[in-house]
Design an enzyme around this catalytic site. Sequence first.
Site, mmCIF file in Angstrom:
data_model
loop_
_atom_site.group_PDB
_atom_site.id
_atom_site.type_symbol
_atom_site.label_atom_id
_atom_site.label_comp_id
_atom_site.label_asym_id
_atom_site.label_seq_id
_atom_site.Cartn_x
_atom_site.Cartn_y
_atom_site.Cartn_z
ATOM 1 C CG ASP A 26 -1.775 -1.248 1.286
ATOM 2 O OD1 ASP A 26 -2.256 -1.683 0.238
ATOM 3 O OD2 ASP A 26 -1.905 -1.804 2.392
ATOM 4 C CE LYS A 80 3.175 -3.226 -4.474
ATOM 5 N NZ LYS A 80 2.888 -2.875 -3.084
ATOM 6 N N GLY A 107 -4.319 -4.954 -3.638
ATOM 7 C CA GLY A 107 -5.271 -3.997 -4.161
ATOM 8 C C GLY A 107 -4.502 -2.799 -4.664
ATOM 9 C CG HIS A 108 -1.694 -2.760 -7.324
ATOM 10 N ND1 HIS A 108 -0.736 -3.176 -8.214
ATOM 11 C CD2 HIS A 108 -1.311 -3.217 -6.115
ATOM 12 C CE1 HIS A 108 0.178 -3.868 -7.559
ATOM 13 N NE2 HIS A 108 -0.151 -3.920 -6.294
ATOM 14 C CD GLN A 115 0.713 -9.243 -1.515
ATOM 15 O OE1 GLN A 115 1.437 -10.018 -2.113
ATOM 16 N NE2 GLN A 115 -0.495 -8.953 -1.935
HETATM 17 P P1 IMP Z 1 -2.611 -12.634 2.874
HETATM 18 O O1 IMP Z 1 -1.604 -12.160 1.869
HETATM 19 O O2 IMP Z 1 -4.031 -12.358 2.462
HETATM 20 O O3 IMP Z 1 -2.385 -14.052 3.266
HETATM 21 O O4 IMP Z 1 -2.387 -11.766 4.209
HETATM 22 C C1 IMP Z 1 -1.179 -11.809 4.936
HETATM 23 C C2 IMP Z 1 -0.811 -10.417 5.438
HETATM 24 O O5 IMP Z 1 -0.458 -9.612 4.319
HETATM 25 C C3 IMP Z 1 -1.941 -9.660 6.161
HETATM 26 O O6 IMP Z 1 -1.351 -8.837 7.151
HETATM 27 C C4 IMP Z 1 -2.542 -8.808 5.050
HETATM 28 O O7 IMP Z 1 -3.209 -7.674 5.550
HETATM 29 C C5 IMP Z 1 -1.286 -8.437 4.305
HETATM 30 N N1 IMP Z 1 -1.514 -8.110 2.904
HETATM 31 C C6 IMP Z 1 -1.748 -8.947 1.871
HETATM 32 N N2 IMP Z 1 -1.879 -8.268 0.724
HETATM 33 C C7 IMP Z 1 -1.699 -6.975 1.024
HETATM 34 C C8 IMP Z 1 -1.672 -5.782 0.243
HETATM 35 O O8 IMP Z 1 -1.812 -5.775 -0.978
HETATM 36 N N3 IMP Z 1 -1.449 -4.624 0.937
HETATM 37 C C9 IMP Z 1 -1.241 -4.609 2.268
HETATM 38 N N4 IMP Z 1 -1.258 -5.682 3.032
HETATM 39 C C10 IMP Z 1 -1.471 -6.866 2.413
HETATM 40 MG MG MG Z 2 -2.688 -2.210 -1.848
#
Ligand code: IMP
Ligand code: MG
Length: 330
Positions: free
Chosen positions: A11, A14, A40-41, A172
């Site tokens: 977040d 990117k 989520g972009h 991420q």
């Molecule tokens: P997962 O990737 O859904 O398994 O979540 C694992 C961790 O990564 C959690 O803390 C999520 O909130 C975080 N996370 C996963 N994708 C994103 C993203 O795109 N932005 C921010 N945090 C993310």
């Molecule tokens: Mg995001």
Amino acid sequence: MDVIVDLQYGDCGKGKVAHYLSHKNSYTHVLRYNGGCNAGHTIFHNGKKFVTHHIPAGVFFGVKSIIGSGCVVDPEQFFREIKMLEEGGVSTTGKIFIAKNAHVITQAHKDEDHNEKKVGTTGRGNGPAYRDKYGRTGVRAENVPELKPYLIDLYDEWFSGKDLNILGEGAQGFGLDIDWGDYPFVTSSHCTTAGALLNGLPAQSVHDVWGVAKIYETYVGSKEFQPKGDVFNRIGDIGEEFGSTTGRRRQTNWMNMQTLERAIRINGVTHVVFSKTDVLRAVGSWAVIDKDKVVEFKSEKAMQDFVLERLATMGVSKEHVFFSDSKETI
Ligand code: IMP
Ligand code: MG
């Protein structure tokens, strides 16, 4: 390949940097290299806001956009996204591809992840899909009939003999990386420059590495992250810090210099973009955490000078550092 990596917890903007670079350079491909629809972009294109989860930013410019072998794909979400883009006036025909050896997020993965609490995942089935991939019980995209029209063989694509200019778009961030993040409060993929290479690209293909950070940190998940103090709530409010995938409130903290340094070194970062400098300006406080201590600054300029000096010692010169105060551009 130029690579975009997130130096913190996701977040950081990117999508914005991908959008900027796609304008500036002429890429033949944009490659999403890790993650699934947990990402989520948020992209502002022609004055319109789009939130994509799977599909790389290249699609906004008619550039061939690939979901790579380092990714996991939820076919349902994939088709929803194509529909959303088309309805928003973005043509996707012949532009979007999925590596045939990418893995699939199934309904069972989503059901399992749906109410996960320990890590605080996005509930999109990401962890279970990667577990099955590595457990060798997963399903590859090439085994899903609906995905057939979109499949691509990355070896054929990269080694066709044509000149390529690829933009690698990560998901991420370093603090969530499966190996370098704060395990188990991590995601299940490789969020580093090395993760981009896992998509069939040789080490020598990396040119510029754009590291994206926020001028303060945010994290969404189960661990305790935000320190006590009203300033952190103000940062969250003014920065509109809510997840673009889940809508959850993000915890905030000052930027940690050591997290940044590790991420810059391990990713081989050549350029850095700091997003949301306008937010700290509106809050009127400037600080970082350096070697476990809070270092406060009297002004935005004083903080920027401190950061620039530190990055210079790490080989990132100030001409390659951008302090962004806009949602739409660096
Ligand atoms: P997962 O990737 O859904 O398994 O979540 C694992 C961790 O990564 C959690 O803390 C999520 O909130 C975080 N996370 C996963 N994708 C994103 C993203 O795109 N932005 C921010 N945090 C993310
Ligand atoms: Mg995001």
